[in-house]
Design a protein around this motif. Structure first.
Motif, PDB file in Angstrom:
ATOM      1  N   ARG A   1       6.317   6.837 -12.877  1.00 42.98           N
ATOM      2  CA  ARG A   1       5.310   6.489 -13.877  1.00 42.98           C
ATOM      3  C   ARG A   1       5.072   4.984 -13.845  1.00 42.98           C
ATOM      4  O   ARG A   1       6.009   4.195 -13.879  1.00 42.98           O
ATOM      5  N   ALA A   2       3.813   4.610 -13.789  1.00 42.40           N
ATOM      6  CA  ALA A   2       3.440   3.197 -13.734  1.00 42.40           C
ATOM      7  C   ALA A   2       2.697   2.795 -14.996  1.00 42.40           C
ATOM      8  O   ALA A   2       1.989   3.604 -15.609  1.00 42.40           O
ATOM      9  N   VAL A   3       2.870   1.544 -15.356  1.00 45.16           N
ATOM     10  CA  VAL A   3       2.189   0.967 -16.517  1.00 45.16           C
ATOM     11  C   VAL A   3       1.071   0.056 -16.019  1.00 45.16           C
ATOM     12  O   VAL A   3       1.302  -0.797 -15.143  1.00 45.16           O
ATOM     13  N   ALA A   4      -0.117   0.222 -16.522  1.00 42.34           N
ATOM     14  CA  ALA A   4      -1.263  -0.572 -16.076  1.00 42.34           C
ATOM     15  C   ALA A   4      -0.966  -2.064 -16.148  1.00 42.34           C
ATOM     16  O   ALA A   4      -0.473  -2.565 -17.165  1.00 42.34           O
ATOM     17  N   GLY A   5      -1.254  -2.761 -15.048  1.00 41.91           N
ATOM     18  CA  GLY A   5      -1.077  -4.202 -15.009  1.00 41.91           C
ATOM     19  C   GLY A   5       0.308  -4.657 -14.582  1.00 41.91           C
ATOM     20  O   GLY A   5       0.505  -5.843 -14.304  1.00 41.91           O
ATOM     21  N   GLU A   6       1.284  -3.731 -14.511  1.00 38.15           N
ATOM     22  CA  GLU A   6       2.648  -4.107 -14.128  1.00 38.15           C
ATOM     23  C   GLU A   6       2.783  -4.186 -12.602  1.00 38.15           C
ATOM     24  O   GLU A   6       2.091  -3.486 -11.857  1.00 38.15           O
ATOM     25  N   ASP A   7       3.701  -5.052 -12.137  1.00 37.14           N
ATOM     26  CA  ASP A   7       4.006  -5.190 -10.721  1.00 37.14           C
ATOM     27  C   ASP A   7       5.148  -4.259 -10.334  1.00 37.14           C
ATOM     28  O   ASP A   7       6.101  -4.079 -11.094  1.00 37.14           O
ATOM     29  N   TYR A   8       5.050  -3.706  -9.135  1.00 36.87           N
ATOM     30  CA  TYR A   8       6.127  -2.893  -8.570  1.00 36.87           C
ATOM     31  C   TYR A   8       6.296  -3.285  -7.100  1.00 36.87           C
ATOM     32  O   TYR A   8       5.303  -3.424  -6.370  1.00 36.87           O
ATOM     33  N   LEU A   9       7.541  -3.490  -6.664  1.00 35.68           N
ATOM     34  CA  LEU A   9       7.826  -3.887  -5.290  1.00 35.68           C
ATOM     35  C   LEU A   9       8.213  -2.655  -4.487  1.00 35.68           C
ATOM     36  O   LEU A   9       9.178  -1.963  -4.810  1.00 35.68           O
TER      37      LEU A   9
END
Length: 353
Positions: free
Chosen positions: A296-304
């Motif tokens: 699950r991703a949150v809008a605007g967050e960075d993920y590597l």
């Protein structure tokens, strides 16, 4: 006059799905280039692959070439025989055949060279040359008698391209000074996490990568019990919306491992890992080798996003992306629609701006 046509709509629908496709304002554009300078200005990684320096010859078997992580075979769509001449490079042995370049190493989204149209008497002539990638993007260029430089960049990485002359007569096509690489509109993975290139899934859904020649950034912990010691590369993903995100290396050339972190690991620590996977996709032998992760991703967050190889192996492939956005009624973005969403909406409404 140069023209091109890009057929990408169906591939976008298949990968993203109708719901996510509605989020896309536009797609990346393909391009055509008549000079080396213009081509290289739109390509951020390229290499000259020149297999054409041998003696003049006809009836040759397919020619295999490799370098800088790229590998390809030059053949034809017909009798699989090619010619090589110093003045024209390499081309199809028989008129009516198509020259074919099949890539087995690093993915390609840009290709260029000096193309010729040749008579049976080995004299350069004019004609229209058509290029078609295996992902469905086609390009055309009018070739003068002296030959012409012609380059293309595509919206989707491809693994083979055919080129043919449409003169309606006994003429042949050839290419010299072949250059392949990565389009400037397609981000390429970085060797170090701190240098990770930010990818924009709003405009592109496939990203070429190779761990060939990359260094191994030791990260503690294991993934699905796998030994994660191979050379690694990194992407920085910025979530465009709240939702369930999936990344995949299915179709890559090696036993890959995918791991996702909220930030670059400090001191090699794997703490805080969000998701990981070793074996998910079957290869041609029906064995799980490539990887896929969902989170699950949150809008605007960075993920590597880290791509490495099991037990030290390396290879190439395409990192593909898809997302299922949260339901619009999921006001608190906890993955489902419930009564609490109504209260959260009202609290926000009466709380003012």
């Amino acid at each position: 006059m140069i023209s091109f046509r890009a057929l990408t709509g169906s591939s976008l629908v298949a990968l993203l799905g109708a719901a996510a496709l509605a989020l896309l304002p536009s797609t990346a554009m393909a391009g055509t280039y008549g000079t080396l300078a213009a081509f290289q200005a739109n390509v951020h990684a390229d290499t000259l692959l020149e297999p054409f320096n041998g003696a003049d010859a006809i009836m040759l078997p397919p020619i295999a070439v490799s370098g800088n992580g790229y590998a390809y075979t030059m053949s034809t769509t017909g009798a699989q025989q090619v010619f090589r001449f110093a003045a024209f490079g390499v081309g199809a042995q028989f008129s009516g055949d198509q020259g074919r370049i099949a890539f087995t190493g690093r993915p390609v989204s840009a290709i260029a060279g000096t193309f010729h149209v040749i008579t049976p008497g080995l004299v350069g002539t004019t004609g229209q040359l058509d290029l078609l990638t295996n992902t469905g993007e086609s390009f055309s260029v009018a070739i003068p008698a002296a030959g012409a430089f012609f380059g293309i960049t595509t919206t989707v990485p491809f693994t083979s391209v055919t080129f043919t002359v449409n003169n309606g007569g006994a003429t042949y096509e050839s290419v010299d000074d072949l250059i392949v690489g990565v389009s400037g509109t397609a981000a390429e993975a970085s060797d170090q996490c701190a240098d990770a290139v930010s990818i924009s899934p709003i405009t592109t859904v496939q990203y070429p990568f190779t761990t060939v020649g990359a260094t191994a950034e030791a990260i503690s912990g294991v993934c699905d019990g796998a030994t994660d010691t191979g050379p690694d590369v990194w992407f920085r993903f910025i979530a465009p919306v709240h939702g369930m995100v999936t990344f995949s290396t299915c179709g890559c050339t090696f036993d890959s491992i995918l791991r996702v972190f909220p930030s670059c690991p400090v001191g090699g620590s794997g703490a805080g890992q969000i998701a990981c996977n070793d074996d998910f996709c079957n290869n041609s032998a029906g064995i799980n080798r490539a990887s896929q992760v969902s989170f699950r991703a949150v809008a605007g967050e960075d993920y590597l996003i880290r791509i490495s190889g099991y037990n030290g192996v390396s290879g190439s492939g395409n990192l593909t992306f898809s997302i299922v956005p949260d339901c619009r009624a999921d006001f608190n973005h906890n993955g489902g629609r419930e009564v609490q969403d109504i209260f959260d909406f009202l609290a926000s409404w009466f709380g003012g701006c």
